[in-house]
Design a protein around this motif. Structure first.
Motif, PDB file in Angstrom:
ATOM      1  N   ASN A   1       3.713   4.478   4.348  1.00 33.72           N
ATOM      2  CA  ASN A   1       2.648   4.285   3.368  1.00 33.72           C
ATOM      3  C   ASN A   1       2.788   5.397   2.326  1.00 33.72           C
ATOM      4  OD1 ASN A   1       0.243   4.157   1.933  1.00 33.72           O
ATOM      5  ND2 ASN A   1      -1.055   3.874   3.739  1.00 33.72           N
TER       6      ASN A   1
ATOM      7  N   SER B   1      -5.635   9.224  -6.209  1.00 36.29           N
ATOM      8  CA  SER B   1      -7.011   8.821  -5.966  1.00 36.29           C
ATOM      9  C   SER B   1      -6.982   7.622  -5.028  1.00 36.29           C
ATOM     10  CB  SER B   1      -7.710   8.461  -7.284  1.00 36.29           C
ATOM     11  OG  SER B   1      -7.080   7.354  -7.898  1.00 36.29           O
ATOM     12  N   SER B   2      -8.139   7.168  -4.607  1.00 41.90           N
ATOM     13  CA  SER B   2      -8.204   6.098  -3.613  1.00 41.90           C
ATOM     14  C   SER B   2      -7.643   4.778  -4.126  1.00 41.90           C
ATOM     15  CB  SER B   2      -9.658   5.900  -3.168  1.00 41.90           C
ATOM     16  OG  SER B   2     -10.477   5.567  -4.282  1.00 41.90           O
ATOM     17  N   ASP B   3      -7.576   4.612  -5.451  1.00 46.14           N
ATOM     18  CA  ASP B   3      -7.101   3.338  -5.978  1.00 46.14           C
ATOM     19  C   ASP B   3      -5.619   3.382  -6.385  1.00 46.14           C
ATOM     20  OD1 ASP B   3      -7.354   5.000  -8.140  1.00 46.14           O
ATOM     21  OD2 ASP B   3      -8.388   3.550  -9.428  1.00 46.14           O
TER      22      ASP B   3
ATOM     23  N   ARG C   1       0.004   1.698  -3.435  1.00 51.21           N
ATOM     24  CA  ARG C   1       0.784   2.155  -2.300  1.00 51.21           C
ATOM     25  C   ARG C   1       2.068   1.332  -2.172  1.00 51.21           C
ATOM     26  NH1 ARG C   1      -2.494   5.345   0.958  1.00 51.21           N
ATOM     27  NH2 ARG C   1      -4.005   6.303  -0.455  1.00 51.21           N
TER      28      ARG C   1
ATOM     29  N   ASP D   1      -3.258  -3.991  -0.316  1.00 45.94           N
ATOM     30  CA  ASP D   1      -4.364  -3.145  -0.759  1.00 45.94           C
ATOM     31  C   ASP D   1      -4.984  -2.370   0.397  1.00 45.94           C
ATOM     32  OD1 ASP D   1      -4.039  -3.909  -3.364  1.00 45.94           O
ATOM     33  OD2 ASP D   1      -5.641  -5.419  -3.344  1.00 45.94           O
ATOM     34  N   SER D   2      -4.924  -2.923   1.595  1.00 44.32           N
ATOM     35  CA  SER D   2      -5.521  -2.244   2.751  1.00 44.32           C
ATOM     36  C   SER D   2      -4.867  -0.893   3.030  1.00 44.32           C
ATOM     37  CB  SER D   2      -5.396  -3.134   3.999  1.00 44.32           C
ATOM     38  OG  SER D   2      -4.036  -3.440   4.261  1.00 44.32           O
TER      39      SER D   2
ATOM     40  N   ARG E   1      -4.424   1.416   1.052  1.00 42.32           N
ATOM     41  CA  ARG E   1      -5.086   2.469   0.286  1.00 42.32           C
ATOM     42  C   ARG E   1      -6.181   3.161   1.082  1.00 42.32           C
ATOM     43  NH1 ARG E   1      -5.328  -0.030  -5.885  1.00 42.32           N
ATOM     44  NH2 ARG E   1      -3.464  -1.305  -5.704  1.00 42.32           N
ATOM     45  N   ARG E   2      -6.573   2.562   2.200  1.00 44.67           N
ATOM     46  CA  ARG E   2      -7.612   3.191   3.021  1.00 44.67           C
ATOM     47  C   ARG E   2      -7.041   4.296   3.913  1.00 44.67           C
ATOM     48  NH1 ARG E   2      -9.358  -2.372   3.449  1.00 44.67           N
ATOM     49  NH2 ARG E   2      -8.391  -2.566   5.521  1.00 44.67           N
ATOM     50  N   GLN E   3      -5.725   4.407   3.931  1.00 44.64           N
ATOM     51  CA  GLN E   3      -5.079   5.426   4.748  1.00 44.64           C
ATOM     52  C   GLN E   3      -4.459   6.498   3.861  1.00 44.64           C
ATOM     53  OE1 GLN E   3      -2.287   3.063   6.940  1.00 44.64           O
ATOM     54  NE2 GLN E   3      -3.819   2.295   8.367  1.00 44.64           N
ATOM     55  N   ARG E   4      -4.293   7.676   4.432  1.00 44.71           N
ATOM     56  CA  ARG E   4      -3.705   8.779   3.685  1.00 44.71           C
ATOM     57  C   ARG E   4      -2.208   8.519   3.470  1.00 44.71           C
ATOM     58  NH1 ARG E   4      -4.428  15.196   5.150  1.00 44.71           N
ATOM     59  NH2 ARG E   4      -3.240  16.015   3.376  1.00 44.71           N
TER      60      ARG E   4
END
Length: 217
Positions: free
Chosen positions: A136, A147-149, A152, A195-196, A198-201
């Motif tokens: 990732n 940033s979170s958005d 990836r 897109d999922s 993006r919830r991980q580092r």
């Protein structure tokens, strides 16, 4: 095994350091493209030639599936999975990348300057070792600024030295090349992740090892 890794290498349309203008491409026919654009200026937009070669010391270059390549990351979901290593020979050419021909017609002076900015040494065949990893990742240009958005990517390509010519091979590196430090770019990413992710580092953050480290200028 090299055939499988070469298929991954050439399976991506582009490997990005920065999707806005610093990328490398490997085609299945042994050609490719190197792009280097910064602040709307093209420094390199050229075809390259590449091939996979056998390592000189096969004992120190384990094959995919050996313990040296898999055990360090297999059970750690926070670290990338090493898919394998390739030894490559690459030759930068003075030929304009095919996708840039329309641009060249509109900017003939920029094209002329681009082919005069490098020394002859930049066009010699050079040897590289690359690692291909799955995980990732963010574009290396965003490391330390993500940033979170941030988009990836699921595959990463790491060079032992940059595919961009080193500073001594630029005729006038002062200015754009020195500001961009293109010769420090060794990390590229490909294959957009869901897109999922993006919830991980991201796995290529600023605490990565020296192989993964990339300084953003």
């Amino acid at each position: 095994m090299n055939e499988a890794l070469c298929s991954i290498l050439s399976g991506e349309e582009d490997w990005h350091f920065d999707e806005e203008g610093r990328s490398i491409r490997f085609n299945k026919d042994g050609t490719g493209e190197l792009e280097c654009r910064c602040n709307l200026n093209y420094w390199i937009l050229a075809e390259l030639e590449w091939k996979s070669v056998k390592p000189q010391d096969t004992e120190s270059s384990p094959t995919l599936g050996s313990s040296d390549q898999t055990t360090t990351v297999k059970n750690d979901s926070s670290q990338p999975e090493l898919l394998g290593k390739l030894d490559l020979e690459m030759t930068l050419t003075r030929r304009l990348a095919g996708r840039a021909r329309r641009w060249a017609e509109l900017h003939p002076e920029n094209e002329k300057y681009m082919n005069q900015s490098l020394t002859d040494d930049a066009y010699w065949t050079k040897s590289y070792t690359v690692r291909i990893e799955r995980g990732n990742f963010i574009q290396p240009c965003y490391i330390g600024h993500q940033s979170s958005d941030t988009q990836r990517y699921s595959v990463r390509l790491l060079f032992d030295k940059s595919p961009y010519p080193p500073r001594p091979e630029w005729k006038n590196p002062q200015g754009g090349p020195d500001e961009g430090q293109f010769w420090d770019h060794v990390e590229f990413v490909g294959r957009a992740a869901p897109d999922s992710a993006r919830r991980q580092r991201p796995m290529n953050g600023p605490t990565a090892s020296s192989w993964n480290n990339c300084v953003v200028s």
